[in-house]
Design an enzyme around this catalytic site. Structure first.
Site, PDB file in Angstrom:
ATOM      1  N   SER A  95      25.621  16.211  -3.488  1.00  0.00           N
ATOM      2  CA  SER A  95      25.667  17.654  -3.243  1.00  0.00           C
ATOM      3  C   SER A  95      25.333  17.998  -1.796  1.00  0.00           C
ATOM      4  CB  SER A  95      24.712  18.389  -4.192  1.00  0.00           C
ATOM      5  OG  SER A  95      23.386  17.945  -3.994  1.00  0.00           O
ATOM      6  N   HIS A 100      21.571  10.123   2.110  1.00  0.00           N
ATOM      7  CA  HIS A 100      20.156  10.025   1.751  1.00  0.00           C
ATOM      8  C   HIS A 100      19.985   9.074   0.575  1.00  0.00           C
ATOM      9  CE1 HIS A 100      22.074  13.391  -0.322  1.00  0.00           C
ATOM     10  NE2 HIS A 100      21.312  13.101  -1.352  1.00  0.00           N
TER      11      HIS A 100
HETATM   12  P1  5GP Z   1      22.551  14.573  -3.931  1.00  0.00           P
HETATM   13  O1  5GP Z   1      22.975  15.400  -5.109  1.00  0.00           O
HETATM   14  O2  5GP Z   1      23.265  15.009  -2.679  1.00  0.00           O
HETATM   15  O3  5GP Z   1      22.617  13.090  -4.158  1.00  0.00           O
HETATM   16  O4  5GP Z   1      21.004  14.862  -3.747  1.00  0.00           O
HETATM   17  C1  5GP Z   1      20.496  15.973  -3.085  1.00  0.00           C
HETATM   18  C2  5GP Z   1      19.027  16.057  -3.441  1.00  0.00           C
HETATM   19  O5  5GP Z   1      18.405  16.919  -2.509  1.00  0.00           O
HETATM   20  C3  5GP Z   1      18.769  16.651  -4.838  1.00  0.00           C
HETATM   21  O6  5GP Z   1      17.983  15.727  -5.598  1.00  0.00           O
HETATM   22  C4  5GP Z   1      18.023  17.949  -4.555  1.00  0.00           C
HETATM   23  O7  5GP Z   1      17.010  18.213  -5.500  1.00  0.00           O
HETATM   24  C5  5GP Z   1      17.450  17.720  -3.168  1.00  0.00           C
HETATM   25  N1  5GP Z   1      17.321  18.930  -2.377  1.00  0.00           N
HETATM   26  C6  5GP Z   1      18.246  19.914  -2.233  1.00  0.00           C
HETATM   27  N2  5GP Z   1      17.794  20.879  -1.402  1.00  0.00           N
HETATM   28  C7  5GP Z   1      16.562  20.487  -1.010  1.00  0.00           C
HETATM   29  C8  5GP Z   1      15.572  21.083  -0.160  1.00  0.00           C
HETATM   30  O8  5GP Z   1      15.741  22.157   0.411  1.00  0.00           O
HETATM   31  N3  5GP Z   1      14.401  20.390  -0.009  1.00  0.00           N
HETATM   32  C9  5GP Z   1      14.175  19.186  -0.633  1.00  0.00           C
HETATM   33  N4  5GP Z   1      12.978  18.612  -0.415  1.00  0.00           N
HETATM   34  N5  5GP Z   1      15.081  18.602  -1.431  1.00  0.00           N
HETATM   35  C10 5GP Z   1      16.257  19.253  -1.633  1.00  0.00           C
END
Ligand code: 5GP
Ligand code: ZN
Length: 114
Positions: A95, A100
């Site tokens: 997302s 990361h």
């Molecule tokens: P993805 O879905 O891209 O693999 O993971 C994105 C992660 O970033 C999700 O687990 C979400 O909870 C975390 N995340 C999204 N926005 C923020 C934020 O503003 N601060 C922090 N600490 N984590 C975030």
């Protein structure tokens, strides 16, 4: 100003719970934890996905894993086990398009993931 939320967190524009910061690597607690331990290890360089990793980024990837290992030990889940996940692209549910590593632990986890 960058539109990338992780670039904004790294620059300090957006607040986060910082676990680690050095020249290359940043680590924060995930805002929506999926396990008792759930933190994110983020290269400071804006690399959108794994597909965008260049040869010049190989060292940074290793540094990210070293930081993950150190925090895992500090949190006391080094012996119980943990999972490192790197979602890449839409089918994987990525997302935020700034690469990361999710590091999760503190409970048994199912395999395979959904
Ligand atoms: P993805 O879905 O891209 O693999 O993971 C994105 C992660 O970033 C999700 O687990 C979400 O909870 C975390 N995340 C999204 N926005 C923020 C934020 O503003 N601060 C922090 N600490 N984590 C975030
Ligand atoms: Zn970014």
């Amino acid at each position: 100003m960058s539109e990338c939320i992780f670039c904004r967190i790294i620059s300090g524009d957006v607040k986060s719970n910082v676990l680690h910061s050095d020249d290359d690597v940043f680590a924060i607690e995930d805002i929506n934890p999926q396990a008792p331990v759930h933190f994110l290890v983020i290269p400071k360089k804006h690399i959108p996905t794994t597909i965008d990793i260049g040869e010049e980024d190989h060292n940074i990837m290793g540094l990210c894993l070293s930081v993950a290992n150190r925090i895992v030990s500090e949190k006391g889940i080094d012996t119980s086990g943990f999972r490192i996940v790197l979602n890449s692209g839409s089918d994987a549910g990525q997302s935020i398009h700034h690469l990361h590593f999710h590091v999760m632990g503190g409970r048994p986890m199912k395999w395979p993931p959904g």
